[in-house]
Design an enzyme around this catalytic site. Structure first.
Site, PDB file in Angstrom:
ATOM      1  N   GLN A 132      10.263 -14.897   4.869  1.00  0.00           N
ATOM      2  CA  GLN A 132      10.050 -14.415   3.506  1.00  0.00           C
ATOM      3  C   GLN A 132      10.773 -13.084   3.322  1.00  0.00           C
ATOM      4  O   GLN A 132      10.527 -12.136   4.059  1.00  0.00           O
ATOM      5  CB  GLN A 132       8.550 -14.225   3.280  1.00  0.00           C
ATOM      6  CG  GLN A 132       8.174 -13.697   1.913  1.00  0.00           C
ATOM      7  CD  GLN A 132       6.677 -13.387   1.840  1.00  0.00           C
ATOM      8  OE1 GLN A 132       6.102 -12.902   2.810  1.00  0.00           O
ATOM      9  NE2 GLN A 132       6.068 -13.663   0.716  1.00  0.00           N
ATOM     10  N   GLU A 251      -0.045 -17.592  -0.522  1.00  0.00           N
ATOM     11  CA  GLU A 251      -0.104 -16.784   0.696  1.00  0.00           C
ATOM     12  C   GLU A 251      -1.505 -16.229   0.934  1.00  0.00           C
ATOM     13  O   GLU A 251      -1.993 -16.192   2.063  1.00  0.00           O
ATOM     14  CB  GLU A 251       0.906 -15.630   0.571  1.00  0.00           C
ATOM     15  CG  GLU A 251       0.836 -14.615   1.682  1.00  0.00           C
ATOM     16  CD  GLU A 251       1.984 -13.602   1.627  1.00  0.00           C
ATOM     17  OE1 GLU A 251       2.924 -13.794   0.830  1.00  0.00           O
ATOM     18  OE2 GLU A 251       1.936 -12.639   2.398  1.00  0.00           O
TER      19      GLU A 251
HETATM   20  C1  LIG Z   1       2.903  -7.713  10.373  1.00  0.00           C
HETATM   21  C2  LIG Z   1       3.572  -7.683   9.054  1.00  0.00           C
HETATM   22  C3  LIG Z   1       4.329  -8.757   8.665  1.00  0.00           C
HETATM   23  C4  LIG Z   1       5.008  -8.719   7.443  1.00  0.00           C
HETATM   24  N1  LIG Z   1       5.789  -9.793   7.118  1.00  0.00           N
HETATM   25  C5  LIG Z   1       6.498  -9.737   5.968  1.00  0.00           C
HETATM   26  C6  LIG Z   1       7.402 -10.792   5.645  1.00  0.00           C
HETATM   27  O1  LIG Z   1       7.517 -11.775   6.375  1.00  0.00           O
HETATM   28  N2  LIG Z   1       8.125 -10.685   4.515  1.00  0.00           N
HETATM   29  C7  LIG Z   1       8.000  -9.621   3.679  1.00  0.00           C
HETATM   30  O2  LIG Z   1       8.664  -9.605   2.670  1.00  0.00           O
HETATM   31  N3  LIG Z   1       7.173  -8.608   3.958  1.00  0.00           N
HETATM   32  C8  LIG Z   1       6.421  -8.637   5.092  1.00  0.00           C
HETATM   33  N4  LIG Z   1       5.576  -7.601   5.389  1.00  0.00           N
HETATM   34  C9  LIG Z   1       5.593  -6.436   4.533  1.00  0.00           C
HETATM   35  C10 LIG Z   1       4.341  -6.161   3.738  1.00  0.00           C
HETATM   36  O3  LIG Z   1       4.211  -7.055   2.688  1.00  0.00           O
HETATM   37  C11 LIG Z   1       4.437  -4.705   3.268  1.00  0.00           C
HETATM   38  O4  LIG Z   1       4.403  -3.887   4.400  1.00  0.00           O
HETATM   39  C12 LIG Z   1       3.321  -4.326   2.327  1.00  0.00           C
HETATM   40  O5  LIG Z   1       3.416  -5.014   1.123  1.00  0.00           O
HETATM   41  C13 LIG Z   1       3.283  -2.825   2.081  1.00  0.00           C
HETATM   42  O6  LIG Z   1       4.530  -2.315   1.689  1.00  0.00           O
HETATM   43  P1  LIG Z   1       5.161  -1.042   2.427  1.00  0.00           P
HETATM   44  O7  LIG Z   1       5.192  -1.362   3.872  1.00  0.00           O
HETATM   45  O8  LIG Z   1       6.414  -0.712   1.774  1.00  0.00           O
HETATM   46  O9  LIG Z   1       4.094   0.090   2.215  1.00  0.00           O
HETATM   47  P2  LIG Z   1       3.960   1.019   0.933  1.00  0.00           P
HETATM   48  O10 LIG Z   1       3.988   0.185  -0.271  1.00  0.00           O
HETATM   49  O11 LIG Z   1       4.929   2.125   1.018  1.00  0.00           O
HETATM   50  O12 LIG Z   1       2.501   1.571   1.133  1.00  0.00           O
HETATM   51  C14 LIG Z   1       2.162   2.728   1.913  1.00  0.00           C
HETATM   52  C15 LIG Z   1       0.679   3.010   1.725  1.00  0.00           C
HETATM   53  O13 LIG Z   1       0.442   3.316   0.348  1.00  0.00           O
HETATM   54  C16 LIG Z   1      -0.534   2.478  -0.204  1.00  0.00           C
HETATM   55  N5  LIG Z   1      -0.189   2.176  -1.598  1.00  0.00           N
HETATM   56  C17 LIG Z   1       1.005   1.823  -2.092  1.00  0.00           C
HETATM   57  N6  LIG Z   1       0.943   1.624  -3.404  1.00  0.00           N
HETATM   58  C18 LIG Z   1      -0.335   1.854  -3.764  1.00  0.00           C
HETATM   59  C19 LIG Z   1      -1.035   1.801  -4.992  1.00  0.00           C
HETATM   60  N7  LIG Z   1      -0.462   1.434  -6.140  1.00  0.00           N
HETATM   61  N8  LIG Z   1      -2.353   2.081  -4.970  1.00  0.00           N
HETATM   62  C20 LIG Z   1      -2.974   2.430  -3.811  1.00  0.00           C
HETATM   63  N9  LIG Z   1      -2.364   2.507  -2.645  1.00  0.00           N
HETATM   64  C21 LIG Z   1      -1.057   2.216  -2.616  1.00  0.00           C
HETATM   65  C22 LIG Z   1      -0.509   1.230   0.666  1.00  0.00           C
HETATM   66  O14 LIG Z   1      -1.749   0.550   0.656  1.00  0.00           O
HETATM   67  C23 LIG Z   1      -0.187   1.793   2.026  1.00  0.00           C
HETATM   68  O15 LIG Z   1      -1.382   2.176   2.662  1.00  0.00           O
HETATM   69  C24 LIG Z   1       4.897  -7.617   6.611  1.00  0.00           C
HETATM   70  C25 LIG Z   1       4.116  -6.530   6.999  1.00  0.00           C
HETATM   71  C26 LIG Z   1       3.449  -6.571   8.208  1.00  0.00           C
HETATM   72  C27 LIG Z   1       2.615  -5.391   8.607  1.00  0.00           C
END
Ligand SMILES: Cc1cc2nc3c(=O)[nH]c(=O)nc-3n(C[C@H](O)[C@H](O)[C@H](O)COP(=O)(O)OP(=O)(O)OC[C@H]3O[C@@H](n4cnc5c(N)ncnc54)[C@H](O)[C@@H]3O)c2cc1C
Lengths: 402, 374
Positions: A132, A251
């Protein structure tokens, strides 16, 4: 298709039970991943791919998907029985989660005839592993702001940019990809398009990323003018946000139609109970400690809450006030709970909590610490717990956007 | 892995849920709840008559004794909706008293009294004493045989719900050194035997009952051989129904708070857009959904040996934790208004304290569960 002859169902369930009893290999001689997000070695990958293929060939995966696309064409109840049987016998996880649980039902729901014919069978047989491509280095929770570009060029789109945290990125043949086909839309969502993108082509490169556990799991995926055929769009150009949102519903389990089986296994309160029996506190079993007992009961109540909320979906009169509430809360309920329980279990191991996987003295082979660290995959991946609370607050309770 | 119960939902539960929801909404709007708080009896006799006509008092009374012969599972949706609309009245007390008779009455007592309870005679239980023990077999009050063949009672009962309007009070006493239950005709009590108590949940009524000098016919002793089983049964029924009432209350206190979060503006924004408020109310809501699942599971499994007790204790523990949290946050999220008597949040917080105090709070039920499960 909804009529089920109880005799047929029973015979199917018995056959499934016998088959899994015969075929599950609980100890392949190396550590198996707990979830599809933890496939870190080729050995694990090969084993799990072979396993999924074998279960599919035996008729116990995709039993309820239409026959014309490689499914079993049976009512859902049959797949449910097969899934119960594999769980009973401790079968390993299915690694092709993104295909089986998200892409598959999405294509059955919104895909073209040609797309279903081309992809569904390979998803079930594990011949085609899917990944994905949603998250980007700078756009995670704010998925609608994705910036990977896709520019139309004749019969292709030319894709440039980078996706990250790509689970199974190293092994995948295809990716569900959310990319920006138009840069200057007034709403950021309107410029997005949803692709079924080939991974094994020029211009697509994956680079492994080490997880907090020290193992390799996901990848960063780079697109450098990679050419994707123009007919590999789900929905329409510019309509990708809607398709991505639908994908997330599959999902997060808010919508049904998945191929069956399970894509993660974990410990439950009874495993922690066994641990509390065997560890000691003040020369007595930890289970005699009142604080430990109170915590154990909290976990049992929680685990039962989750099970019962799953069952409640079947009783619509109990779900009239906020019909989507249970489905949208399910991810939060399950993932936060698992994290708390694993953290508590580490405490139970006392000084042994200082060990990690690989040391012969580690309690239960280091399972608890490993499970705890890996539990963040579920509280971050698929939309973080904080984002889940926003979704429930806004979509179920009607609160204003943050 | 141990069986902890499962969910089921009957057609009867479905229709009762539907009727109870609209009835309670109509008959117990919040203004009426507030009025009845000021009323001496604490309930509306006309509404009580309607409840009787709906047959709700007889739901779990066997057909042989004038009831509908359904189960306590069918009482749960009614109690839940009463809790949701804070509908006041002696329904809980009377239902518990009827269950005491079903489980512990003699054939004669059941034949005489149960049909009357099904028809709306009010009854209640007198179980609590100054020891403050949730173990119902820890009893100090006594019943001793008199020369004339009567039973002479002694001691003081506390927190006797709806005693002032009840025609029959069933009290726990020690008789021949063992726990026993006796029926007292309220009309036979001296005027000063009952004292209205000041209780935390002002929508409810309770009295202290002085048994000293009270004499009752020996025939008013419930079947002594079943007294302990009856007390165990009462304990679970009380907790099942309290959990249902709390669950309904949780739903409304969340709705009440959501209304405020969607209308109150500070710093130019609706306060519901702030995550410091949004996320805790979501947690309360998720916890409410879990509670409701537990309550209906306990209702469904109530009669199953062993599992009924586990499911009921889980439901009460979860309901206590959840309503306490939701109502506590409701007060906080209303700001200064939350601190006022006029803000409804206090009604629910007081309700939670009341039910936690009666028949065991979350911590106590978890201790019992630990003994059952670990
Ligand atoms: C093991 C694992 C597998 C994954 N596999 C995939 C995959 O196959 N494909 C894919 O596309 N993605 C994948 N992901 C990515 C995952 O979807 C993202 O990590 C997630 O959506 C968070 O985005 P970010 O890492 O950019 O964190 P950020 O969005 O930068 O968030 C940082 C922190 O801020 C908080 N935050 C952000 N916005 C808000 C808000 N509006 N209100 C309150 N709190 C907020 C979050 O909760 C988090 O604690 C995977 C992640 C993990 C850990």
């Amino acid at each position: 298709m909804t009529d089920v002859d109880p005799k047929d169902l029973h015979a199917f369930a018995e056959a499934a039970d016998a088959w899994f009893k015969e075929n599950v290999n609980r100890d392949p001689g190396f550590m198996l991943p707990l979830t599809f997000m933890e496939v870190g070695t080729d050995q694990q990958f090969d084993f799990l791919q072979t396993w999924q293929n074998k279960v599919y060939e035996a008729g116990y995966l995709g039993a309820a998907w239409p026959k014309e696309y490689g499914g079993g064409g049976l009512p859902q109840a049959f797949q449910t029985e097969a899934t119960k049987a594999m769980r009973r016998h401790g079968g390993p996880i299915f690694l092709n989660a993104i295909g089986l649980n998200w892409t598959g039902p999405l294509l059955l729901d919104m895909g073209s005839e040609a797309q279903r014919a081309k992809y569904l069978k390979g998803i079930l047989s594990a011949e085609d592993i899917w990944c994905q491509g949603f998250s980007e280095p700078d756009n995670g929770s704010d998925l609608g702001n994705a910036q990977t570009r896709a520019v139309r060029d004749g019969e292709h789109y030319v894709v440039t940019g980078s996706k990250i945290w790509t689970t199974l990125g190293k092994y995948a043949r295809y990716m569900i990809l959310l990319a920006r086909t138009e840069a200057d839309t007034s709403r950021k969502y309107d410029g997005l398009t949803f692709f079924l993108a080939p991974m094994k082509i020029d211009g697509v490169e994956t680079r492994p990323i080490r997880k907090l556990t020290g193992e390799h799991g996901f990848t960063q995926t780079f697109f450098r003018e990679a050419r994707i055929p123009a007919d590999e769009i789900v929905g329409v150009e510019g309509g990708g946000w809607k398709v991505a949102m639908r994908t997330l519903e599959y999902e997060r389990g808010a919508r049904g139609g998945q191929a069956g089986g399970y894509v993660s296994v974990g410990s439950n309160a009874w495993d922690v109970l066994d641990l509390a029996r065997k560890m000691t506190r003040g020369s007595k079993p930890a289970l005699e400690d009142p604080a430990t007992r109170a915590k154990m009961i909290d976990f049992m109540i929680d685990i039962q809450s989750n099970a019962l909320c799953g069952q409640r979906a079947a009783f619509s009169p109990l779900n009239t006030d906020r019909p989507t509430g249970l489905a949208l809360s399910s991810k939060l309920m399950h993932t936060d709970f698992a994290q708390r329980m694993n953290a508590f279990a580490i405490g139970l191991t006392g000084p042994g909590g200082g060990y990690y996987v690989g040391d012969p003295n580690a309690v239960d082979g280091g399972w608890w610490t490993r499970s705890y660290l890996n539990s963040f995959s579920a509280t971050i991946g698929g939309g973080t717990s904080q984002i889940q609370r926003n979704i429930i607050g806004e979509h179920v309770l009607g609160l204003p956007k943050s | 892995m141990q069986d902890l119960g499962r969910l089921g939902f009957s057609e009867d539960q479905g229709s009762l849920l539907e009727v109870a929801t609209s009835f309670c909404a109509k008959r117990s709007p919040i203004a009426r709840v507030r009025q009845l708080i000021e009323d001496e009896t604490g309930h509306d006799a006309e509404v009580w008559r309607e409840i009787v006509e709906l047959g709700w008092l007889g739901i779990a009374i066997p057909e042989a004794y004038g009831g509908a012969g359904l189960a306590l599972a069918e009482v749960v949706p009614v109690m839940e909706q009463m809790g949701r609309y804070l509908l006041a009245g002696p329904f809980y007390s009377t239902t518990l008293a009827a269950q005491a008779l079903v489980a512990g009455g003699t054939e004669d007592q059941k034949r005489t009294l149960l049909p009357r309870l099904a028809e709306g005679a009010i009854a209640t239980l007198a179980l609590c004493e100054a020891s403050g023990d949730w173990d119902l077999t820890n009893i100090a009050c006594t019943a001793t045989a008199t020369a004339g063949g009567n039973l002479k009672l002694a001691g003081t009962k506390q927190l006797v719900s709806d005693a002032a309007v009840a025609s029959t009070i069933i009290a726990s006493v020690l008789h021949a050194g063992r726990p026993a239950l006796v029926m007292i005709d309220r009309a036979s009590l001296a005027p000063d035997a009952l004292r209205r108590e000041v209780i935390v949940d002002e929508t409810k009524r309770a009295c202290e009952l002085c048994l000293d000098g009270v004499e009752i016919p020996a025939a008013n002793l419930l079947d002594p051989s079943r007294a302990e089983a009856a007390l165990a049964h009462i304990h679970l029924v009380a907790n099942l129904l309290a959990a249902a009432e709390m669950c309904g209350g949780t739903q409304s206190v969340i709705d009440y708070t959501l209304d405020y979060l969607k209308t109150r503006v500070q710093f130019g924004k609706l306060i519901g857009s702030y995550q410091a408020l949004k996320h805790p109310i979501v947690d309360a809501y998720v916890s409410y959904e879990q509670t409701r699942s537990h309550v209906y599971s306990a209702a469904h499994c109530f009669c199953e040996q062993g599992i009924g007790e586990i499911a009921t204790r889980m439901a009460k523990a979860q309901a206590d934790t959840t309503l306490s949290f939701a109502a506590d946050r409701a007060i906080q999220f209303h700001g200064g208004f939350g601190f006022t008597y006029d803000c409804d949040a206090q009604l629910y917080r007081r309700r939670a304290i009341w039910h936690a105090s009666q028949y065991g709070d979350a911590a106590w039920h978890k201790e019992k569960l630990a003994d059952l499960l670990l």
